[in-house]
Design a protein around this motif. Sequence first.
Motif, PDB file in Angstrom:
ATOM      1  N   GLN A  26      97.771  17.306  76.546  1.00  0.00           N
ATOM      2  CA  GLN A  26      97.451  16.352  75.598  1.00  0.00           C
ATOM      3  C   GLN A  26      98.494  16.764  74.620  1.00  0.00           C
ATOM      4  O   GLN A  26      98.846  17.527  74.128  1.00  0.00           O
ATOM      5  CB  GLN A  26      96.192  16.687  75.036  1.00  0.00           C
ATOM      6  CG  GLN A  26      95.768  15.789  73.717  1.00  0.00           C
ATOM      7  CD  GLN A  26      94.375  16.497  73.197  1.00  0.00           C
ATOM      8  OE1 GLN A  26      94.324  17.683  72.709  1.00  0.00           O
ATOM      9  NE2 GLN A  26      93.408  15.649  73.045  1.00  0.00           N
ATOM     10  N   GLN A  27      99.251  15.428  74.104  1.00  0.00           N
ATOM     11  CA  GLN A  27     100.026  15.584  73.001  1.00  0.00           C
ATOM     12  C   GLN A  27      99.640  14.693  71.665  1.00  0.00           C
ATOM     13  O   GLN A  27      99.569  13.582  71.867  1.00  0.00           O
ATOM     14  CB  GLN A  27     101.538  15.006  73.565  1.00  0.00           C
ATOM     15  CG  GLN A  27     102.353  15.299  72.605  1.00  0.00           C
ATOM     16  CD  GLN A  27     104.003  15.106  72.722  1.00  0.00           C
ATOM     17  OE1 GLN A  27     104.216  14.066  73.982  1.00  0.00           O
ATOM     18  NE2 GLN A  27     105.042  15.623  72.457  1.00  0.00           N
ATOM     19  N   ALA A  28      99.161  15.468  70.610  1.00  0.00           N
ATOM     20  CA  ALA A  28      98.957  14.715  69.542  1.00  0.00           C
ATOM     21  C   ALA A  28     100.323  14.485  68.862  1.00  0.00           C
ATOM     22  O   ALA A  28     101.416  14.891  69.159  1.00  0.00           O
ATOM     23  CB  ALA A  28      98.297  15.725  68.392  1.00  0.00           C
ATOM     24  N   LEU A  29     100.077  13.376  67.903  1.00  0.00           N
ATOM     25  CA  LEU A  29     101.314  12.903  67.104  1.00  0.00           C
ATOM     26  C   LEU A  29     101.813  13.759  66.451  1.00  0.00           C
ATOM     27  O   LEU A  29     101.649  14.657  65.702  1.00  0.00           O
ATOM     28  CB  LEU A  29     100.930  11.672  66.107  1.00  0.00           C
ATOM     29  CG  LEU A  29     101.865  10.803  65.704  1.00  0.00           C
ATOM     30  CD1 LEU A  29     102.617  10.069  66.741  1.00  0.00           C
ATOM     31  CD2 LEU A  29     101.260   9.869  64.642  1.00  0.00           C
TER      32      LEU A  29
ATOM     33  N   ASP B 210      89.969  12.501  69.742  1.00  0.00           N
ATOM     34  CA  ASP B 210      90.650  12.204  71.258  1.00  0.00           C
ATOM     35  C   ASP B 210      91.879  11.608  71.201  1.00  0.00           C
ATOM     36  O   ASP B 210      92.621  11.525  72.190  1.00  0.00           O
ATOM     37  CB  ASP B 210      89.728  11.685  71.858  1.00  0.00           C
ATOM     38  CG  ASP B 210      88.483  12.569  72.204  1.00  0.00           C
ATOM     39  OD1 ASP B 210      87.304  12.207  72.584  1.00  0.00           O
ATOM     40  OD2 ASP B 210      88.480  13.920  71.957  1.00  0.00           O
ATOM     41  N   SER B 211      92.387  10.699  70.156  1.00  0.00           N
ATOM     42  CA  SER B 211      93.463  10.012  70.002  1.00  0.00           C
ATOM     43  C   SER B 211      94.560  10.940  70.157  1.00  0.00           C
ATOM     44  O   SER B 211      94.711  11.898  69.482  1.00  0.00           O
ATOM     45  CB  SER B 211      93.314   9.066  68.836  1.00  0.00           C
ATOM     46  OG  SER B 211      92.465   8.332  68.647  1.00  0.00           O
ATOM     47  N   ALA B 212      95.369  10.435  71.135  1.00  0.00           N
ATOM     48  CA  ALA B 212      96.676  11.403  71.437  1.00  0.00           C
ATOM     49  C   ALA B 212      97.303  10.666  72.602  1.00  0.00           C
ATOM     50  O   ALA B 212      96.810   9.638  73.205  1.00  0.00           O
ATOM     51  CB  ALA B 212      96.252  12.742  72.097  1.00  0.00           C
ATOM     52  N   VAL B 213      98.538  11.188  73.134  1.00  0.00           N
ATOM     53  CA  VAL B 213      99.104  10.774  74.518  1.00  0.00           C
ATOM     54  C   VAL B 213      98.810  11.786  75.457  1.00  0.00           C
ATOM     55  O   VAL B 213      98.785  13.052  75.265  1.00  0.00           O
ATOM     56  CB  VAL B 213     100.788  10.743  74.264  1.00  0.00           C
ATOM     57  CG1 VAL B 213     101.110  10.496  75.737  1.00  0.00           C
ATOM     58  CG2 VAL B 213     101.063   9.690  73.245  1.00  0.00           C
TER      59      VAL B 213
END
Lengths: 116, 113
Positions: A36-39, A86-89
């Motif tokens: 999981q990659q957060a901004l 949960d917003s992420a890449v």
Amino acid sequence: GAGVSQSPRYKVAKRGQDVALRCDPISGHVSLFWYQQALGQGPEFLTYFQNEAQLDKSGLPSDRFFAERPEGSVSTLKIQRTQQEDSAVYLCASSFPGQGAYNEQFFGPGTRLTVL
Amino acid sequence: GESVGLHLPTLSVQEGDNSIINCAYSNSASDYFIWYKQESGKGPQFIIDIRSNMDKRQGQRVTVLLNKTVKHLSLQIAATQPGDSAVYFCAEDFMDSSYKLIFGSGTRLLVRP
């Protein structure tokens, strides 16, 4: 040859919806990882499969996150009752483990999930 | 595509100059250290790795230096080109049962023409 592919590339979900993210690893790769990659941050480990066996799921942030790889190839990461955090890449990577050497992980392009 | 490094430290260099990107790591037990490059809208791409029993390794235009005494890793890029513009992450491979990578926070490299 073909690399790791992920679908969809972009997903917008309303808070509370369930989502499913797909990963097609490189053919023949035994190991599969989800990150999981957060901004603005580096990828963070979620879970690891060796063939169909999920050997490490220590990085899954909650029981709303579930991953599977039933036939040892394609994997699906499912998030239930999505929340804004949960917003992420979501990145998928695969590798073919050797013996004693670093096993390069090949990453897909990621799925960008936005939860409204 | 989406931006990867909106809030990351940035290194700006002139095209043709050498670039040095630094990273501090925390786990002395890591067996491998790896540098990844990530362009906007793409997944991380492997650049070079170094095993913990080495202190230097060279690739094509890149050199990685490992200083275990101070837990420091650096990536040197020679003759930096516009195509080198990206976010660079160091990562540790614990070589435990899962071979998971632990990534650092990243540095954005901007190459001025």
